[in-house]
Structures are given as C-alpha cells and as structure tokens.
Write a protein that holds these residues in place. Sequence first.
Motif, PDB file in Angstrom:
ATOM      1  N   THR A 131       0.823  -1.216   0.000  1.00  0.00           N
ATOM      2  CA  THR A 131       0.000   0.000   0.000  1.00  0.00           C
ATOM      3  C   THR A 131       0.851   1.258   0.000  1.00  0.00           C
ATOM      4  OG1 THR A 131      -1.716  -1.183   1.219  1.00  0.00           O
ATOM      5  CG2 THR A 131      -1.838   1.210   1.220  1.00  0.00           C
ATOM      6  N   PHE A 132       1.948   1.255   0.773  1.00  0.00           N
ATOM      7  CA  PHE A 132       2.796   2.443   0.843  1.00  0.00           C
ATOM      8  C   PHE A 132       3.650   2.612  -0.417  1.00  0.00           C
ATOM      9  CE2 PHE A 132       2.042   0.990   5.201  1.00  0.00           C
ATOM     10  CZ  PHE A 132       1.564   2.151   5.781  1.00  0.00           C
ATOM     11  N   GLU A 133       3.881   1.521  -1.111  1.00  0.00           N
ATOM     12  CA  GLU A 133       4.734   1.589  -2.294  1.00  0.00           C
ATOM     13  C   GLU A 133       3.946   1.850  -3.577  1.00  0.00           C
ATOM     14  OE1 GLU A 133       6.750  -2.107  -2.409  1.00  0.00           O
ATOM     15  OE2 GLU A 133       7.714  -1.879  -0.442  1.00  0.00           O
ATOM     16  N   ALA A 134       2.640   1.520  -3.569  1.00  0.00           N
ATOM     17  CA  ALA A 134       1.856   1.545  -4.806  1.00  0.00           C
ATOM     18  C   ALA A 134       0.868   2.708  -4.841  1.00  0.00           C
ATOM     19  CB  ALA A 134       1.122   0.218  -4.964  1.00  0.00           C
ATOM     20  N   ARG A 135       1.249   3.845  -4.337  1.00  0.00           N
ATOM     21  CA  ARG A 135       0.326   4.990  -4.347  1.00  0.00           C
ATOM     22  C   ARG A 135      -0.003   5.428  -5.766  1.00  0.00           C
ATOM     23  NH1 ARG A 135       0.896   9.371   0.489  1.00  0.00           N
ATOM     24  NH2 ARG A 135       1.002   7.924   2.252  1.00  0.00           N
ATOM     25  N   GLU A 136       0.989   5.476  -6.609  1.00  0.00           N
ATOM     26  CA  GLU A 136       0.744   5.907  -7.989  1.00  0.00           C
ATOM     27  C   GLU A 136      -0.194   4.943  -8.709  1.00  0.00           C
ATOM     28  OE1 GLU A 136       4.362   6.510 -10.034  1.00  0.00           O
ATOM     29  OE2 GLU A 136       5.078   8.112  -8.708  1.00  0.00           O
ATOM     30  N   ILE A 137      -0.016   3.655  -8.452  1.00  0.00           N
ATOM     31  CA  ILE A 137      -0.897   2.663  -9.082  1.00  0.00           C
ATOM     32  C   ILE A 137      -2.333   2.827  -8.581  1.00  0.00           C
ATOM     33  CG2 ILE A 137      -1.311   0.195  -9.346  1.00  0.00           C
ATOM     34  CD1 ILE A 137       1.676  -0.256  -9.093  1.00  0.00           C
ATOM     35  N   LEU A 138      -2.482   3.037  -7.279  1.00  0.00           N
ATOM     36  CA  LEU A 138      -3.818   3.244  -6.717  1.00  0.00           C
ATOM     37  C   LEU A 138      -4.474   4.491  -7.296  1.00  0.00           C
ATOM     38  CD1 LEU A 138      -3.123   2.383  -2.964  1.00  0.00           C
ATOM     39  CD2 LEU A 138      -4.301   0.963  -4.639  1.00  0.00           C
ATOM     40  N   ASN A 139      -3.726   5.572  -7.391  1.00  0.00           N
ATOM     41  CA  ASN A 139      -4.273   6.811  -7.961  1.00  0.00           C
ATOM     42  C   ASN A 139      -4.746   6.595  -9.397  1.00  0.00           C
ATOM     43  OD1 ASN A 139      -3.593   8.095  -5.565  1.00  0.00           O
ATOM     44  ND2 ASN A 139      -1.631   8.818  -6.342  1.00  0.00           N
ATOM     45  N   LYS A 140      -3.947   5.871 -10.161  1.00  0.00           N
ATOM     46  CA  LYS A 140      -4.302   5.614 -11.559  1.00  0.00           C
ATOM     47  C   LYS A 140      -5.555   4.762 -11.657  1.00  0.00           C
ATOM     48  CE  LYS A 140      -2.316   3.816 -15.848  1.00  0.00           C
ATOM     49  NZ  LYS A 140      -1.127   3.173 -16.469  1.00  0.00           N
ATOM     50  N   GLN A 141      -5.686   3.765 -10.787  1.00  0.00           N
ATOM     51  CA  GLN A 141      -6.873   2.901 -10.817  1.00  0.00           C
ATOM     52  C   GLN A 141      -8.140   3.677 -10.470  1.00  0.00           C
ATOM     53  OE1 GLN A 141      -5.970  -0.355  -8.182  1.00  0.00           O
ATOM     54  NE2 GLN A 141      -4.592  -1.365  -9.644  1.00  0.00           N
ATOM     55  N   VAL A 142      -8.047   4.597  -9.503  1.00  0.00           N
ATOM     56  CA  VAL A 142      -9.212   5.403  -9.132  1.00  0.00           C
ATOM     57  C   VAL A 142      -9.646   6.295 -10.294  1.00  0.00           C
ATOM     58  CG1 VAL A 142     -10.033   7.238  -7.606  1.00  0.00           C
ATOM     59  CG2 VAL A 142      -8.715   5.335  -6.668  1.00  0.00           C
ATOM     60  N   VAL A 143      -8.696   6.939 -10.956  1.00  0.00           N
ATOM     61  CA  VAL A 143      -9.015   7.813 -12.094  1.00  0.00           C
ATOM     62  C   VAL A 143      -9.674   7.020 -13.216  1.00  0.00           C
ATOM     63  CG1 VAL A 143      -8.004   9.258 -13.884  1.00  0.00           C
ATOM     64  CG2 VAL A 143      -7.221   9.472 -11.531  1.00  0.00           C
ATOM     65  N   GLU A 144      -9.136   5.846 -13.537  1.00  0.00           N
ATOM     66  CA  GLU A 144      -9.713   5.037 -14.606  1.00  0.00           C
ATOM     67  C   GLU A 144     -11.126   4.590 -14.259  1.00  0.00           C
ATOM     68  OE1 GLU A 144      -6.950   1.887 -15.110  1.00  0.00           O
ATOM     69  OE2 GLU A 144      -5.473   3.075 -16.223  1.00  0.00           O
ATOM     70  N   ALA A 145     -11.369   4.232 -12.986  1.00  0.00           N
ATOM     71  CA  ALA A 145     -12.707   3.787 -12.588  1.00  0.00           C
ATOM     72  C   ALA A 145     -13.730   4.918 -12.699  1.00  0.00           C
ATOM     73  CB  ALA A 145     -12.661   3.242 -11.158  1.00  0.00           C
ATOM     74  N   ILE A 146     -13.356   6.124 -12.283  1.00  0.00           N
ATOM     75  CA  ILE A 146     -14.293   7.249 -12.359  1.00  0.00           C
ATOM     76  C   ILE A 146     -14.547   7.650 -13.806  1.00  0.00           C
ATOM     77  CG2 ILE A 146     -14.687   9.643 -11.676  1.00  0.00           C
ATOM     78  CD1 ILE A 146     -13.029   9.125  -9.195  1.00  0.00           C
ATOM     79  N   ASP A 147     -13.527   7.634 -14.626  1.00  0.00           N
ATOM     80  CA  ASP A 147     -13.697   8.001 -16.035  1.00  0.00           C
ATOM     81  C   ASP A 147     -14.639   7.043 -16.761  1.00  0.00           C
ATOM     82  OD1 ASP A 147     -12.248  10.296 -16.096  1.00  0.00           O
ATOM     83  OD2 ASP A 147     -10.369   9.372 -16.731  1.00  0.00           O
ATOM     84  N   ASP A 148     -14.525   5.755 -16.439  1.00  0.00           N
ATOM     85  CA  ASP A 148     -15.426   4.799 -17.093  1.00  0.00           C
ATOM     86  C   ASP A 148     -16.880   5.028 -16.701  1.00  0.00           C
ATOM     87  OD1 ASP A 148     -13.256   3.641 -18.319  1.00  0.00           O
ATOM     88  OD2 ASP A 148     -13.000   2.066 -16.796  1.00  0.00           O
ATOM     89  N   ALA A 149     -17.108   5.394 -15.435  1.00  0.00           N
ATOM     90  CA  ALA A 149     -18.487   5.570 -14.960  1.00  0.00           C
ATOM     91  C   ALA A 149     -19.048   6.947 -15.279  1.00  0.00           C
ATOM     92  CB  ALA A 149     -18.552   5.325 -13.458  1.00  0.00           C
ATOM     93  N   ALA A 150     -18.201   7.946 -15.491  1.00  0.00           N
ATOM     94  CA  ALA A 150     -18.666   9.332 -15.634  1.00  0.00           C
ATOM     95  C   ALA A 150     -18.707   9.788 -17.090  1.00  0.00           C
ATOM     96  CB  ALA A 150     -17.750  10.261 -14.834  1.00  0.00           C
TER      97      ALA A 150
END
Length: 328
Positions: A131-150
């Motif tokens: 979790t502490f190492e993969a912040r950039e990956i988490l941020n990218k996944q959140v953006v992709e999920a919102i873009d698909d739904a919005a």
Amino acid sequence: MSGLLFGIIVLVILIVVILLKTAIVVPQKFEYLVERLGKFDKKLDAGFHVLIPFIDKVAYKRNLKEEPLDIGSQTCITADNVTLEVDGIMYLQVINSEQSAYGIADYHFAAAQLAQTSLRSAIGKITLDKTFEAREILNKQVVEAIDDAAQNWGIKVLRYEIKDIKPPRSVLEAMEKQMQAEREKRAEIARSEGERQSMINRAEGERQEAIARSEGEKMKRINEAEGRAQEILKVAEATAEGIRKVGEALASPGGQEAARLEVAKKYIDEFGKLAKANNTMIVPGNLTDVAGMVATAMATLRQTSKTAAPMPAARPEAHPERPVAAAR
C-alpha cells in the motif's frame, strides 16, 4: 400629479426588474444553461446576453475551470486484513455543461462516492506493505474507474492523489520495531564486514612483514656467508703469501741460519713466559736439546716451503747443527 409620479416610479421599477431578468453577463470560463418555458433552450458563453422576460431563465451555471474536490477519510481493509484510514483529493473539470446538468443530479457527490468505493476496492487487492509503495498505481486505478463511470456526466477526472494513509497504532508500533530490527541487522552486518576486512588487512600485513623479514634474514645470511668466504680466501691468500715469503727467505743466502736463530729465540722466549705464568710446570727431559728442536722446526719449514713454492737449490751444508753447537 401624485398619481402620475407614482405611475412613473412603478414603471421605472418594472423596467429595472425586466432588465435584471433579461440582461445576463456571463463571466470567463463559465457557461449558463437557459431554459425556455421549462425546456432546455441554449448555452450562454462568456459575454453579455439578453433573454426574453418571464419566458427564458438561467437554470444552471457551470464552472469550466479545474476544480479540486476533497475526498474525506474512509476505512479500507487490505488483503492481509489490516484496517487503514485513507483520505485523498480529486481534481475534475466540466467538459460538457449540458450533460453535467441533466445527466446527473450532483456530479460532485457522485464523483466523491465513486472515488471512495474505487479506492477501497483497489486497496483490498494488495497487502499493507504494498500500500505504501503503490500509491501511484492506486491513484491511476481510481481515475480510470471514475472516467469509465462518468462518461454521461459531462466531467473529466484529471487526477487523484492519496493524501495520507494511517494504519492502526499497533501496526505502526510493529512496523517501527521491524524497521529498528532491520537497521540493527544492517549495522551488525556492516560491523562484521568491517572487522572481517580489518582481520584480512592485519593478516596481509603480517604476511608481508614475515616475507620481508625472511628476505632480510636471507640477505643477511648470504652477506655473512660471502663475508666469511672472502675472509677465508683472504686468510688463505695471506697464509700462502706468508709461506711463499718464508720459502723465499729460506732459499736466500743466510736464510737457513737466520731461521735457526729466530726459532731458537722464540723457543727460549716462550719457555720463559711459561715459567713466569705458572708456579708448577712439567719440564721435558730434552729441555736443553735446543739444537734438536731447531733442527726439527727447520725440517718442517723446508717441507712447507717445498709444498707452497719450488725453492731454488740451497748450498749443501755438511754440518747443519754445528753453529748451534758452537753457540751452545
């Protein structure tokens, strides 16, 4: 007169109200949505616009600038069942004001809720350490999920950033102990490596010292041996030269007589020293036979001179012991 004045005042107020209702100034980077009789009619860009009084109205105002949206702290559970408190911030922008107004009731609330659910889902797939190492990956996944739904919301999520991740206090203490143990381990390894290198350097120094000492001892012995050899050679050469000189002296005229005289003198001197040094001494039976002793010494000298160097022919002596007898 008073009724006319009152009518003028009412007319002015009516004109002002009509102007306020019909004259619209739209700021830069904004869009206004106008409804005519309750139905969407048009969008107003930045500038001055005039509407039809009591028929047209501004139903929605949309800001086309990039907007930061704070995402409140939420509880997430990792794949290894550790509870975390995570908060973040999202940056979005309206790209279609009509869809943002008629596609969803509140796009801010919807985007925030979708960001939280997407983040919980992404964190639930990884462990606490990741979790502490993969912040950039988490941020990218959140953006992709919102873009698909919005896609029908008329908005674009530009980026999402996790602000803070707070594990429980017990987990923090365990992580601190683990980090301390790791630091002590690295320090111990570094210390042992230093001691090992020190021992290697010390052993190498002792080895080089022993080699140098042995080389020095070897050179010393070689030099001493060469010195002794040269000394023996010089002594042998000096002895040979002395014998040669003696032989030459014996072969010269008068050499035999001089040698007999010198031997007799040495014999008497040494016997006198012996008498002085000892209170008790053993006297040989032929003590007075100096001539015999001299004759024996002379025979030895002649034999030695013949061995060292060839002697020239000496004059024959009929009575070699006569001078001694006469002297006696």
